[in-house]
Design an enzyme around this catalytic site. Structure first.
Site, PDB file in Angstrom:
ATOM      1  N   GLU A   1      79.623  39.142  18.953  1.00  0.00           N
ATOM      2  CA  GLU A   1      79.249  40.548  18.784  1.00  0.00           C
ATOM      3  C   GLU A   1      78.562  41.136  20.008  1.00  0.00           C
ATOM      4  OE1 GLU A   1      78.938  38.283  16.397  1.00  0.00           O
ATOM      5  OE2 GLU A   1      80.044  39.096  14.706  1.00  0.00           O
TER       6      GLU A   1
ATOM      7  N   HIS B   1      73.940  39.487   4.156  1.00  0.00           N
ATOM      8  CA  HIS B   1      75.163  40.291   4.164  1.00  0.00           C
ATOM      9  C   HIS B   1      75.016  41.601   3.408  1.00  0.00           C
ATOM     10  CE1 HIS B   1      77.246  36.807   5.792  1.00  0.00           C
ATOM     11  NE2 HIS B   1      78.374  37.474   5.830  1.00  0.00           N
TER      12      HIS B   1
HETATM   13  C1  LIG Z   1      77.814  36.756  13.511  1.00  0.00           C
HETATM   14  C2  LIG Z   1      78.824  36.801  12.404  1.00  0.00           C
HETATM   15  N1  LIG Z   1      79.969  37.471  12.639  1.00  0.00           N
HETATM   16  C3  LIG Z   1      80.929  37.517  11.694  1.00  0.00           C
HETATM   17  C4  LIG Z   1      80.748  36.881  10.494  1.00  0.00           C
HETATM   18  C5  LIG Z   1      81.837  36.922   9.411  1.00  0.00           C
HETATM   19  N2  LIG Z   1      82.455  35.604   9.333  1.00  0.00           N
HETATM   20  C6  LIG Z   1      82.032  34.711   8.431  1.00  0.00           C
HETATM   21  S1  LIG Z   1      82.784  33.265   8.592  1.00  0.00           S
HETATM   22  C7  LIG Z   1      83.708  33.797   9.912  1.00  0.00           C
HETATM   23  C8  LIG Z   1      84.663  32.866  10.582  1.00  0.00           C
HETATM   24  C9  LIG Z   1      83.922  31.658  11.159  1.00  0.00           C
HETATM   25  O1  LIG Z   1      84.800  30.612  11.515  1.00  0.00           O
HETATM   26  P1  LIG Z   1      84.320  29.158  11.923  1.00  0.00           P
HETATM   27  O2  LIG Z   1      83.053  29.221  12.719  1.00  0.00           O
HETATM   28  O3  LIG Z   1      85.457  28.478  12.565  1.00  0.00           O
HETATM   29  O4  LIG Z   1      83.903  28.432  10.557  1.00  0.00           O
HETATM   30  P2  LIG Z   1      84.845  28.102   9.266  1.00  0.00           P
HETATM   31  O5  LIG Z   1      84.738  29.311   8.385  1.00  0.00           O
HETATM   32  O6  LIG Z   1      86.221  27.839   9.762  1.00  0.00           O
HETATM   33  O7  LIG Z   1      84.179  26.931   8.627  1.00  0.00           O
HETATM   34  C10 LIG Z   1      83.441  35.129  10.167  1.00  0.00           C
HETATM   35  C11 LIG Z   1      84.099  35.948  11.202  1.00  0.00           C
HETATM   36  C12 LIG Z   1      79.505  36.228  10.281  1.00  0.00           C
HETATM   37  N3  LIG Z   1      79.196  35.647   9.125  1.00  0.00           N
HETATM   38  N4  LIG Z   1      78.586  36.183  11.274  1.00  0.00           N
END
Ligand SMILES: Cc1ncc(C[n+]2csc(CCOP(=O)(O)OP(=O)(O)O)c2C)c(N)n1
Ligand SMILES: Cc1ncc(C[n+]2csc(CCOP(=O)(O)OP(=O)(O)O)c2C)c(N)n1
Ligand SMILES: [Mg+2]
Ligand SMILES: [Mg+2]
Lengths: 327, 378
Positions: free
Chosen positions: A60, A129
């Protein structure tokens, strides 16, 4: 006029402005192939291609700052935060770069950028959230802060925000994307920033409400009408700059005011509106201004607690009864 | 991908990695382990290295580089003087010792390319062609300053020469630079963006996020880390787990080079390579340029975290001394020419001071201008 959802209205605004101006692009997490976490950007990748609809890594601070840099040299970025909760990571670039660049460069570098996404409470997603952050951004000179409450306002205001030469924080509401309303199809339909809208006229009490609280306040006004209390509901639509004239003029007419907001009360926008009213219309007030705010606690998960944390019709009705001494 | 490693480089860094918990004194000792003889030998070696580059460089250009370095040095000395007289306020970060970095790098780009940097920005602004008058007036907080007296020392801007600031949050300019490069690519322009930052900024998330996106999207940006080995009073060794900054580029699959920042021609050549990569292949590069600042972090820093001896050892490697010595040995510079350079610089700085002194204060109503480009009455 066609009846469309808030989500579709925002999509129309983005589509029309991207067609109109090649320098507008949309960037954020999942805005392209996934078509937006809330499907606001549906079809945009297909129409404009990956050059102008750009999926980002989860960075971000980085992509917000990238947008500000692109705006410094003349592009008009629309930066989507999946939700404003994650904009917290980008506040350095929003507050220290975007808001101050024009000023500290002595007027040389304007920043025509829009940061947009859902703000405020969602459904049962707990503390990190579900928060309303408008008072943070509204605090800073250099930023404009917009919070639409109807699909038509969302479309007209987003188009204005994209055409505006200043950084605009455009706050949608997670719970309102499916809300329907009549929206003009005219591509020249815009709503100027900084102009409040009287959503319902009335004579006895002014209710100032924004975003999710507008439909709630309108329902409260309907309830109260049955008891013979006439409420005027004002939606500032733009939080900064605030159209305080319209609010104060209404208070001068009704002599009573209730301010409804989802956000925490302390140092909030409601506190600011209240202070402005006291400074400008003290002698007109027949009762102290009354705020109805979100709980002064992080958002809980449990459904019953969550419901208690967000102002509802009953709490607004109760506040109106208080200021009209009809409780 | 790191190439040449001059001797003021990292074999020492490795030796001090265990000093994290030790006192400041041991660290001062550890931060430069060369003896006087070794230093002398190093200087001779560097002249030899530089003379090779001089042969490939036009004399006019050499004189121009020398002029710019002297201009920055004298400008900063003047700024220090004006600061101590109370004519300049706030934070004022001087560039003395680092001149070869801005001058060498910016000599490698076109006038329509972009430069953005941190708060230690006077040298870059001068090298990008901003007027010394407007910079000095900005330091004085005058209406004639390049930022109309609203930015000060840390926020020099000049749209007319594509100098995009002066940014005072450590690492803040790195995403901005990435966006500028994004915009030039978006518009199919062949402009390149140079982004300068200190080594302490490498520890910020903005560095990681930006370099990742720049390589992912193939953006024409050259990231120039000016490793002067201190972030305020904290030495590199006390703040960074892996001090080989150039090597961090491999985390992004990005090209990188380690560069001797005391040799203006080495900086120029490395930047030329990076700029070529950016312009023709639209690819970013990370340059780690090893340098040193002689003065405190800012004018208010007495510098108790390092010894006089350490500073003097680096002054032996002075970039102006090095270039002028190698040019003399090549018969490209004599006393007379050097005197003329100093004289011209002196006049330019006197003009700048006069301009700053005579420029009016900003009018009170300027407090509220430039807050918004499209103001809305509320
Ligand atoms: C700073 C932030 N940006 C966006 C999100 C929304 N979000 C939640 S999970 C996610 C994907 C994360 O992927 P990864 O780190 O690979 O973990 P996985 O879900 O695959 O375990 C996103 C974009 C968030 N929670 N926090
Ligand atoms: C985010 C942030 N943290 C702290 C500071 C205070 N500060 C200003 S400069 C500086 C040191 C930066 O060192 P470096 O990046 O190596 O640049 P140099 O000053 O050596 O040129 C610090 C800690 C700041 N301006 N911004
Ligand atoms: Mg995963
Ligand atoms: Mg440093």
């Amino acid at each position: 006029m066609p009846l469309i959802t808030m989500r579709e209205a925002l999509n129309q605004a983005l589509r029309e402005e991207m067609r109109r101006d090649e320098s507008v692009f949309l960037m954020g997490e999942e805005v392209g192939a996934y078509e937006g976490a809330y499907k606001v950007s549906r079809g945009l990748l297909a129409e404009f291609g990956p050059k102008r609809v750009i999926d980002t890594p989860i960075s971000e601070l980085g992509f917000a700052g990238l947008g500000v840099g692109a705006a410094m040299v003349g592009l008009r970025p629309v930066i989507e935060f999946m939700t404003f909760n994650f904009s917290i990571l980008a506040t350095d670039q929003i507050i220290n770069s975007a808001a101050k660049m024009l000023y500290m460069s002595g007027g040389q570098f304007k920043i025509p950028i829009v940061f947009r996404g859902p703000n405020g409470s969602a459904y049962q997603v707990s503390s990190q959230h579900s928060q309303a952050l408008e008072s943070w951004y509204a605090h800073f000179p250099g930023l404009k802060v917009v919070m639409p409450s109807t699909p038509a306002d969302a479309k007209g205001l987003l188009k204005s925000a994209i055409r505006d030469d200043d950084p605009v924080i455009f706050m949608e509401q997670e719970r309102m994307y499916g809300m329907k309303g009549e929206v003009p199809e005219d591509e020249d339909f815009i709503i100027p920033l900084g102009v409040a809208d009287i959503k319902r006229e009335g004579t006895d009490v002014t209710i100032v409400a924004r975003s999710l609280m507008v439909p709630v306040a309108l329902r409260a006004a309907e309830e109260l009408e049955k008891e013979g209390i006439s409420c005027e509901v004002i939606d500032p639509r733009t939080i900064r700059p605030l159209d305080i004239e319209t609010i104060v003029n209404s208070v001068k007419k009704t002599n009573r005011v209730v301010i409804a907001e989802e956000s925490h009360p302390f140092c909030g926008v409601g506190a600011e509106i209240s202070a402005e009213i006291i400074e400008r219309a003290f002698d007109y007030l027949d009762a102290p201004p009354r705020r109805v705010s979100g709980a002064d606690a992080p958002m809980p998960y449990a459904k019953n607690l969550e419901a208690l944390a967000i102002p509802d019709v009953q709490r607004i009705v109760a506040a109106v009864r208080e200021v009209t001494y009809t409780a | 991908m790191s190439s040449r490693k001059p001797s003021n480089s990292r074999q020492q860094a490795d030796e001090v990695t265990s000093s994290v918990a030790t006192t400041a004194v041991t660290e001062q000792e550890a931060s430069d382990l060369l003896t006087a003889e070794e230093l002398h030998a190093e200087h001779e070696q560097r002249k030899e290295d530089q003379k090779g580059r001089i042969e490939a460089t036009d004399r006019e250009l050499l004189l121009h580089l020398l002029y710019q370095m002297v201009l920055i040095r004298r400008f900063e000395e003047k700024a220090a003087e004006a600061y101590s007289l109370g004519k300049i306020g706030g934070f004022c970060h001087l560039y003395i010792g680092q001149e070869a970095v801005a001058v060498g790098a910016i000599s490698a780009i076109r006038p329509d390319d972009y430069v953005i940097t941190s708060y230690r920005d006077h040298g870059h602004a001068l090298a990008k062609g901003m007027s010394a008058e407007e910079i000095m007036a900005e330091l004085y907080g005058k209406a004639g300053g390049c930022s109309a007296g609203k930015g000060g020392s840390m926020h020099l801007f000049d749209a007319s020469v594509n100098f995009l600031g002066g940014h005072a949050i450590v690492g803040g300019q790195i995403p901005l630079a990435t966006g500028i490069a994004f915009a030039t690519k978006y518009r199919n322009e062949d402009k390149v963006t140079l982004c300068f930052f200190g080594e302490a900024a490498v520890n910020q998330g903005s560095f990681n996020e930006s370099l990742n996106m720049a390589q992912l999207w193939k953006l024409p940006c050259v990231y120039i880390c000016e490793n002067n080995q201190y972030g305020m009073g904290t030495s590199l060794a006390r703040a960074m787990s892996l001090q080989d900054i150039a090597r961090k580029a491999c985390a992004y699959g990005m090209a990188s080079e380690f560069v001797d920042g005391m040799d203006v021609l080495a900086v120029r050549e490395a930047t030329l390579r990076a700029v070529e990569r950016a312009r023709t292949e639209s690819l970013p590069t990370l340059l780690e340029v090893r340098t040193y600042r002689y003065m405190g972090h800012s004018m208010s820093d007495p510098g108790n975290y390092r010894t006089r001896a350490e500073i003097e050892r680096y002054q032996q490697r002075d970039p102006i001394k090095l270039l002028s010595a190698s040019m003399r040995e090549k018969g490209l510079l004599d006393d007379e020419t050097m005197k003329q350079i100093e004289q011209r610089v002196h006049e330019e700085i006197e003009r700048a001071v006069r301009f700053a002194e005579e420029s009016p204060l900003p009018a009170p109503e300027e407090l509220y201008t430039d807050v918004y480009a499209n103001p809305i009455k509320s």
